[in-house]
Design an enzyme around this catalytic site. Structure first.
Site, PDB file in Angstrom:
ATOM      1  N   CYS A 133      37.870  15.441  -0.078  1.00 29.71           N
ATOM      2  CA  CYS A 133      37.072  15.935   0.819  1.00 29.71           C
ATOM      3  C   CYS A 133      37.004  16.619   2.022  1.00 29.71           C
ATOM      4  O   CYS A 133      36.294  17.381   2.943  1.00 29.71           O
ATOM      5  CB  CYS A 133      35.413  15.318   0.397  1.00 29.71           C
ATOM      6  SG  CYS A 133      34.325  15.334  -1.010  1.00 29.71           S
ATOM      7  N   ARG A 174      44.085   4.902   0.731  1.00 32.17           N
ATOM      8  CA  ARG A 174      42.466   5.465   1.353  1.00 32.17           C
ATOM      9  C   ARG A 174      43.228   6.326   2.688  1.00 32.17           C
ATOM     10  O   ARG A 174      42.037   7.368   2.836  1.00 32.17           O
ATOM     11  CB  ARG A 174      41.678   4.463   1.558  1.00 32.17           C
ATOM     12  CG  ARG A 174      41.500   2.571   0.835  1.00 32.17           C
ATOM     13  CD  ARG A 174      40.500   2.062   0.707  1.00 32.17           C
ATOM     14  NE  ARG A 174      39.495   2.324   1.712  1.00 32.17           N
ATOM     15  CZ  ARG A 174      39.439   2.458   2.271  1.00 32.17           C
ATOM     16  NH1 ARG A 174      39.994   2.161   3.892  1.00 32.17           N
ATOM     17  NH2 ARG A 174      37.882   2.715   3.521  1.00 32.17           N
ATOM     18  N   GLY A 210      44.465  18.306   0.769  1.00 30.66           N
ATOM     19  CA  GLY A 210      45.065  19.161  -0.991  1.00 30.66           C
ATOM     20  C   GLY A 210      46.282  18.315  -1.651  1.00 30.66           C
ATOM     21  O   GLY A 210      46.218  17.184  -1.706  1.00 30.66           O
ATOM     22  N   GLU A 211      46.754  19.372  -2.043  1.00 29.67           N
ATOM     23  CA  GLU A 211      48.333  18.710  -2.975  1.00 29.67           C
ATOM     24  C   GLU A 211      49.224  19.745  -2.734  1.00 29.67           C
ATOM     25  O   GLU A 211      48.777  21.079  -2.542  1.00 29.67           O
ATOM     26  CB  GLU A 211      47.352  18.851  -4.101  1.00 29.67           C
ATOM     27  CG  GLU A 211      45.608  18.166  -4.660  1.00 29.67           C
ATOM     28  CD  GLU A 211      46.532  16.759  -5.730  1.00 29.67           C
ATOM     29  OE1 GLU A 211      46.473  16.043  -5.789  1.00 29.67           O
ATOM     30  OE2 GLU A 211      47.817  16.656  -5.330  1.00 29.67           O
ATOM     31  N   ASP A 268      51.272  12.381   0.230  1.00 31.77           N
ATOM     32  CA  ASP A 268      51.455  13.880   0.546  1.00 31.77           C
ATOM     33  C   ASP A 268      51.451  14.460   1.980  1.00 31.77           C
ATOM     34  O   ASP A 268      52.648  14.928   2.849  1.00 31.77           O
ATOM     35  CB  ASP A 268      50.665  15.095  -0.257  1.00 31.77           C
ATOM     36  CG  ASP A 268      50.877  15.327  -1.110  1.00 31.77           C
ATOM     37  OD1 ASP A 268      52.089  14.706  -2.181  1.00 31.77           O
ATOM     38  OD2 ASP A 268      49.542  15.757  -1.968  1.00 31.77           O
TER      39      ASP A 268
END
Length: 608
Positions: A2, A58, A79-80, A103
């Site tokens: 988020c 986490r 994001g990714e 990431d």
């Protein structure tokens, strides 16, 4: 996930500001999961919240503790990455040891290996913060096309940032104010200059840019932009390359540790994505699920216009049957659109585009019940030239944003007092001149080729970011991640230099895309003309909007009354022209409903 938030300050002890940055991050936690954390140091406070991505722990902001090294960099990531496998392999070849598969750790290690050149190695949709403890430098980075947002402001010698305006607003040093420039951005669509954050003194980091923050100040630089060069591939080679690049983009974005689906409208864009995804899963035992949107009584109420030439439903069924997907249709009731205008307002933290936001929000809400990730065809029209104004500009160029050409007297709904300090026509003209000055032309390019180069650049830098922002806000509000394979920057870079006659091969919009995926889809879908995202053509919704606007302009205490010409708005409310079934500029009436609520609920002060 988020979002991220943070605060950099060299005068205040940031180690004491843990509660503040926690509160900033908490404003964005729409997932309902306890998946956030905070990292503090004397001059930097970084926070992150929400669902973690593939392979992430986490906490996505990681200190440099691998192999006993000191904490020389911290990353908070939203994001990714879509090339994590290739990036991990390259770092391993260079002897880098990763503490985990997140990431954020990949970005941290890449930064320590290559410095700011690391950002050139990333593929994906992201916004992240890097705090370099060695040089006490903050780097804010945003993906190339602007799929993930990031806002920032300078305050008392420091910088406050967040993935959404509400994160910055949660810091007591930032007041909720809007000036004439911010109102101009709200009263127009896809015109706002890159970097404008609507709220007074709030900036949005531009796509493809890095903000470097040091004691001496903040400096923004561009790390990516399209580069103009002659296109040397012939048509067969171009078609094959488009297929290869798009297939690679879809393949890379199918990686997910939560259920994944594909959005389907029955148009060539979403159908191509679904077909490539289904083909990728062939033989694996996995079956693709798809989702579409329709409106109750849509068949009865539908009226064709320049952007909506046919209903989606018949074409959706054809694709779902052809590909054998597990398909679900989300049917939106007209009253739901009105009910959700407040939800979409809070998703954006500012007024948006009314029922277009609400219908997308409702679609994503239903999708999220079954999936955590969805693939979307967003971006294809912008890079292949799918909108009707591309052909119109090729034949008869206008000196304006193509999607805004023909709009006259934008000031008509403004109050006399606001007109004295705000000229929307002048705002649009200035924004257009600035946008045109950015276009990297090809030497010797003239006529329609030159104009279309401009139009494609306007799409990439103004219209597409507007669409991606809408997608991100409405999906994020539901805890859903929506990926856009057409926005893979490698596909965008290639298509930037492909000539118009190739993109329109066969004398059909997006002819190149159709040719690239023709054998994967039913003929009627391959040949279906462009038809835009469905909107609520419902008398019930229209009457609800009219009733609410009448109440607002009839209330002397409404903050909107001083901003709009109530007589002009009342005339619009009483007229049927607003619901004529033809393509018109974004409607003022839902905008007024949201503007009133925004000024009240966010306690925004108008500073003129």
């Amino acid at each position: 996930m988020c979002g991220i938030a943070g605060w950099i300050d060299w005068a205040r002890p940031m180690a004491d500001q843990g509660r503040t940055v926690e509160d900033m991050a908490a404003t964005m936690d729409c997932s309902g999961q306890d998946a956030g954390a905070t990292w503090l140091s004397p001059h930097a406070a970084l926070a992150r919240c929400g669902r973690t991505g593939v392979g992430e722990p986490r906490w996505g902001a990681l200190t440099g503790t691998a192999g006993g090294e000191p904490g020389d960099a911290v990353v908070a990531f939203d994001g990714e990455l879509h090339n994590r496998g290739e990036l991990r392999a390259e770092l391993a070849r260079r002897g880098c040891r990763l503490s985990d598969d997140a990431d954020a750790e990949l970005v941290r290690r890449a930064y320590l290996e290559w410095g700011e050149e690391a950002f050139d190695h990333l593929v994906g949709m992201y916004a992240f913060a890097v705090w370099d403890t060695r040089s006490e430098t903050l780097l804010l980075v945003r993906d190339r096309l602007g799929a993930k947002p990031l806002y920032w402001t300078e305050c008392d010698g420091g910088v406050i940032y967040g993935s959404r305006p509400k994160a910055v607003l949660a810091n007591p040093l930032f007041p909720a104010e809007v000036d004439a420039e911010g109102l101009a951005a709200l009263f127009t669509v896809a015109i706002k200059p890159p970097g404008a954050g609507v709220y007074r003194n709030l900036r949005e980091l531009r796509p493809g840019c890095v903000l470097r923050v040091r004691r001496t100040g903040a400096y923004e630089r561009r790390y990516w932009q399209v580069r103009t060069a002659p296109h040397t591939d012939d048509l067969p080679a171009t078609t094959a390359e488009v297929r290869r690049l798009l297939g690679r983009a879809v393949e890379s974005q199918l990686v997910s540790d939560v259920p994944l689906t594909s959005l389907l409208s029955g148009g060539i864009d979403s159908s191509a994505i679904a077909a490539l995804a289904a083909a990728s899963w062939a033989g694996t035992g996995r079956k693709l699920s798809t989702y579409s949107l329709d409106f109750a009584d849509g068949e009865r109420d539908f009226k064709a216009d320049a952007l909506h030439v046919s209903r989606d439903a018949p074409f959706v069924r054809a694709v779902a049957e052809h590909l054998g997907t597990v398909h679900s249709e989300v049917v939106v009731q007209a009253p739901s659109l009105m009910d959700e205008l407040g939800t979409t307002l809070h998703a954006r933290d500012m007024p948006g585009v009314g029922d277009l936001d609400a219908s997308l929000l409702l679609l994503f809400r239903e999708v999220r019940k079954q999936a955590g990730v969805a693939l979307s065809g967003e971006g294809a029209d912008d890079i292949f030239g799918g909108y009707p104004w591309f052909l119109a500009e090729a034949k008869q160029p206008t000196a304006n944003f193509p999607w805004s050409a023909g709009v006259t007297d934008r000031n008509a709904q403004l109050s006399p007092e606001l007109r004295a300090v705000l000229d929307l026509d002048g705002y649009v003209a200035d924004a257009y001149a600035d946008a045109l000055a950015e276009v990297p032309h090809l030497d010797g390019e003239t006529g329609a080729d030159r104009r279309l180069r401009e139009v494609f650049h306007l799409q990439l830098t103004r219209f597409l970011p507007f669409l991606l922002d809408r997608k991100d806000r409405m999906s994020r509000a539901n805890g859903l991640e929506v990926r856009t394979p057409f926005c893979d920057h490698r596909l965008v870079e290639y298509l930037w230099n492909v000539p118009w006659e190739y993109k329109r091969v066969g004398e059909q919009e997006k002819g190149l895309l159709r040719a690239a995926v023709a054998e994967l889809l039913p003929t009627q879908v391959v040949n279906r003309p462009k038809s835009g995202f469905p909107f609520g053509q419902s008398p019930t919704y229209l009457e609800a909007i009219r009733r609410t606007v009448r109440e607002i302009i009839g209330d002397p205490s409404s903050p909107v009354v001083g901003l709009v010409d109530t007589a002009a708005v009342r005339s619009m409310v009483d007229s049927d022209a607003w619901f004529s079934g033809t393509f018109t500029p974004p409607p003022w009436l839902p905008r007024i409903v949201q503007l009133d609520r925004w000024l009240r609920e966010y306690q925004v002060a108008v500073v003129l």
